[in-house]
Design a protein around this motif. Structure first.
Motif, PDB file in Angstrom:
ATOM      1  N   ALA A  57       0.819  -1.213   0.000  1.00 59.41           N
ATOM      2  CA  ALA A  57       0.000   0.000   0.000  1.00 59.41           C
ATOM      3  C   ALA A  57       0.851   1.260   0.000  1.00 59.41           C
ATOM      4  N   SER A  58       2.064   1.192   0.554  1.00 61.40           N
ATOM      5  CA  SER A  58       2.921   2.379   0.592  1.00 61.40           C
ATOM      6  C   SER A  58       3.320   2.818  -0.817  1.00 61.40           C
ATOM      7  N   ILE A  59       3.363   1.876  -1.764  1.00 60.86           N
ATOM      8  CA  ILE A  59       3.676   2.228  -3.152  1.00 60.86           C
ATOM      9  C   ILE A  59       2.548   3.091  -3.717  1.00 60.86           C
ATOM     10  N   CYS A  60       1.327   2.688  -3.457  1.00 65.32           N
ATOM     11  CA  CYS A  60       0.177   3.470  -3.924  1.00 65.32           C
ATOM     12  C   CYS A  60       0.171   4.844  -3.271  1.00 65.32           C
ATOM     13  N   ASP A  61       0.455   4.905  -1.979  1.00 64.72           N
ATOM     14  CA  ASP A  61       0.526   6.194  -1.279  1.00 64.72           C
ATOM     15  C   ASP A  61       1.506   7.129  -1.977  1.00 64.72           C
ATOM     16  N   SER A  62       2.695   6.605  -2.232  1.00 62.77           N
ATOM     17  CA  SER A  62       3.749   7.418  -2.835  1.00 62.77           C
ATOM     18  C   SER A  62       3.367   7.907  -4.225  1.00 62.77           C
ATOM     19  N   LEU A  63       2.821   6.998  -5.034  1.00 62.40           N
ATOM     20  CA  LEU A  63       2.469   7.373  -6.409  1.00 62.40           C
ATOM     21  C   LEU A  63       1.303   8.362  -6.449  1.00 62.40           C
ATOM     22  N   LEU A  64       0.409   8.260  -5.492  1.00 59.56           N
ATOM     23  CA  LEU A  64      -0.750   9.149  -5.453  1.00 59.56           C
ATOM     24  C   LEU A  64      -0.374  10.567  -5.051  1.00 59.56           C
ATOM     25  N   TYR A  65       0.561  10.698  -4.111  1.00 58.60           N
ATOM     26  CA  TYR A  65       0.714  11.994  -3.460  1.00 58.60           C
ATOM     27  C   TYR A  65       2.076  12.669  -3.641  1.00 58.60           C
ATOM     28  N   THR A  66       3.064  11.991  -4.192  1.00 59.64           N
ATOM     29  CA  THR A  66       4.368  12.623  -4.374  1.00 59.64           C
ATOM     30  C   THR A  66       4.286  13.709  -5.432  1.00 59.64           C
ATOM     31  N   GLU A  67       4.840  14.882  -5.110  1.00 56.91           N
ATOM     32  CA  GLU A  67       4.879  16.007  -6.040  1.00 56.91           C
ATOM     33  C   GLU A  67       6.329  16.296  -6.434  1.00 56.91           C
TER      34      GLU A  67
END
Length: 477
Positions: A322-332
């Motif tokens: 799930a941390s991969i999805c978090d990173s891809l969703l919110y990293t700017e």
């Protein structure tokens, strides 16, 4: 003999007797059951096997076998990895028991009234192997073949069959994407695009190789941060497969009918292709062929153990961290910017101007080759100030060693300039790079580069640089 010693011997004797009694109860709970030594209790000729099925944790799976290949009985299109099935087959080729409890009546005492696993082997006959509890003394398993006996068998027979259908799935391979071209993340908040470009001339230093791309504008990114961000996908490993034949309805259930994130990785695939020619030794000649390929990953809803994901267009759905999805969703992009204070290629620098206390000093620099008596060649920078050789190598090293203490973006220095450097470069782009260091407070300064965002730096480190420069440009009498 002393009373204490007699008591100690008696205690030891009682312990031995109790241990023996416990061991006996462990192996023969039935009072009238007889224990005998046994060897091979079942053997299987693989050539005769036509079907192997087992029930584990309320799931029954069945596989047909033709002597070489396995197929899932309910769906021949199931993407099977036969590795575990072949291990199961080898386990059954010879099953040995270390003990046999003959005429065992109360199967509940062995966990065989409700077996933890039941194996059905079909040849010209059908054999059912039931696996019960594990013994606490030696980790064996109680096993029944339906012949009124209970056998104590190595627990490997259980561990090798403690799998469900999706534990046997052959997961799709993820390509080698190490030779990266570009990386694009599409999400509802916008698209983040990163290109990998060596010797691009797009930044003041060619050591920057990752660039965010937006409307044709390139922004240099921190190599480590961008590399780690991309490696979440280029180095991806699948978690559990949850569906091997997802249809429209089930894609909706996984959130993959309209993915939250779509990642596209463009990379170079290198292969060796035979040319149909041979060398002088008769060996085939190969040529290296490079081709740009794309890998597209879709990520859907969060699940209890991760996020649902699939290769675009595939019927197979997996869980990923799930941390991969978090990173891809919110990293700017702002989180991937370099925090280097200065990262110059000194061998492309011809000289620099230093402004200190309102006075500017011009320094030239060149790379000089020298050879010692043993023929070893070394290269050193030679610095010239007002016609004199002055060694600024420590000053440059101190500048490059400056560490960011956080972004100073939007902060206005109120106390004036401490020192500045203008570097002159033998390049087609970024021929001048300016580093200006401003006073800020008692512990920090602000270092502002003509390319990049300003950074807070240690005031002590800046003071050391100022003092070193002062000693070089204003030597004591």
């Amino acid at each position: 003999m002393k009373r204490g010693k007699k008591l100690l011997i008696l205690a030891v004797a009682l312990l031995v007797v109790a241990g023996g009694a416990f061991a006996a109860l462990e192996f023969i709970p039935d009072e009238e059951a007889e224990v005998t030594e046994s060897e091979v209790i079942y053997s299987l000729d693989a050539a005769t096997l036509t079907n192997l099925s087992w029930t584990f944790e309320d799931e029954t799976v069945s596989f047909d076998y033709n002597g070489e290949d396995w197929t899932y009985s309910e769906d021949t299109s199931f993407p099977l990895d036969p590795t575990r099935l072949n291990t199961m087959l080898s386990t059954l080729e010879e099953v040995s028991a270390s003990r046999t409890i003959e005429n065992a009546e109360d199967l509940e005492q062995y966990g065989l009234d409700e077996p933890v696993c039941t194996i059905t082997v079909t040849t010209d006959t059908e054999t059912v192997i039931s696996i019960g509890d594990e013994t606490s003394l030696d980790g064996l398993r109680y096993v029944s073949l339906g012949d009124d006996n209970v056998y104590l068998v190595d627990s490997g027979i259980y561990s090798n069959f403690s799998y469900g259908l999706y534990d046997l799935v052959s997961k799709e391979s993820i390509p080698d994407m190490s030779d990266l071209v570009s990386f694009t993340v599409e999400r509802s908040s916008g698209t983040l695009s990163i290109d990998y470009l060596e010797d691009s001339g797009l930044a003041y230093s060619d050591r920057y190789t990752y660039f965010a791309v937006d409307d044709g504008e390139y922004t240099a990114l921190d190599n480590t941060l961008a590399g780690d961000f991309i490696s979440q996908i280029s180095g991806l490993t699948w978690g559990d497969c949850v569906d091997y034949k997802a249809e429209a309805k089930t894609l909706l259930d996984y959130g993959l009918d309209s993915p939250a994130v779509t990642v596209t990785v463009n990379y170079i695939e290198t292969t060796e292709v035979e040319t149909n020619e041979t060398d002088e030794d008769g060996e085939p000649i190969y040529e290296t062929r490079e081709e740009e390929k794309s890998f597209v990953l879709e990520i859907g809803d969060y699940a209890e153990d991760g996020c649902y994901a699939r290769i675009a267009g595939s019927d197979m759905v997996y869980l990923i961290d799930a941390s991969i999805c978090d990173s891809l969703l919110y990293t700017e992009v702002s989180e991937l910017l370099p925090d280097d204070v200065i990262l110059l290629d000194w061998d492309l620098t011809e000289g620099f101007d230093i402004t200190l206390d309102g006075v500017t000093y011009s320094v030239t620099m060149a790379l000089e080759e020298s050879t010692d008596d043993e023929g070893s060649t070394t290269y050193d920078y030679v610095f010239t100030l007002d016609g004199e050789d002055v060694d600024f190598s420590d000053v440059l090293s101190s500048l490059e060693a400056l560490e960011s203490e956080g972004s100073a973006e939007g902060v206005t220095p109120e106390l004036g300039e401490e020192i500045s450097f203008v570097f002159h470069r033998s390049t087609d782009t970024f021929t001048e790079v300016t580093l200006t260091i401003y006073k800020y407070d008692s512990s920090k300064c602000i270092a502002s580069l003509s390319e990049g965002q300003p950074q807070f730096v240690s005031r002590d480190a800046v003071v050391d640089i100022v003092e070193a420069v002062t000693a070089l440009v204003l030597p004591s009498e």
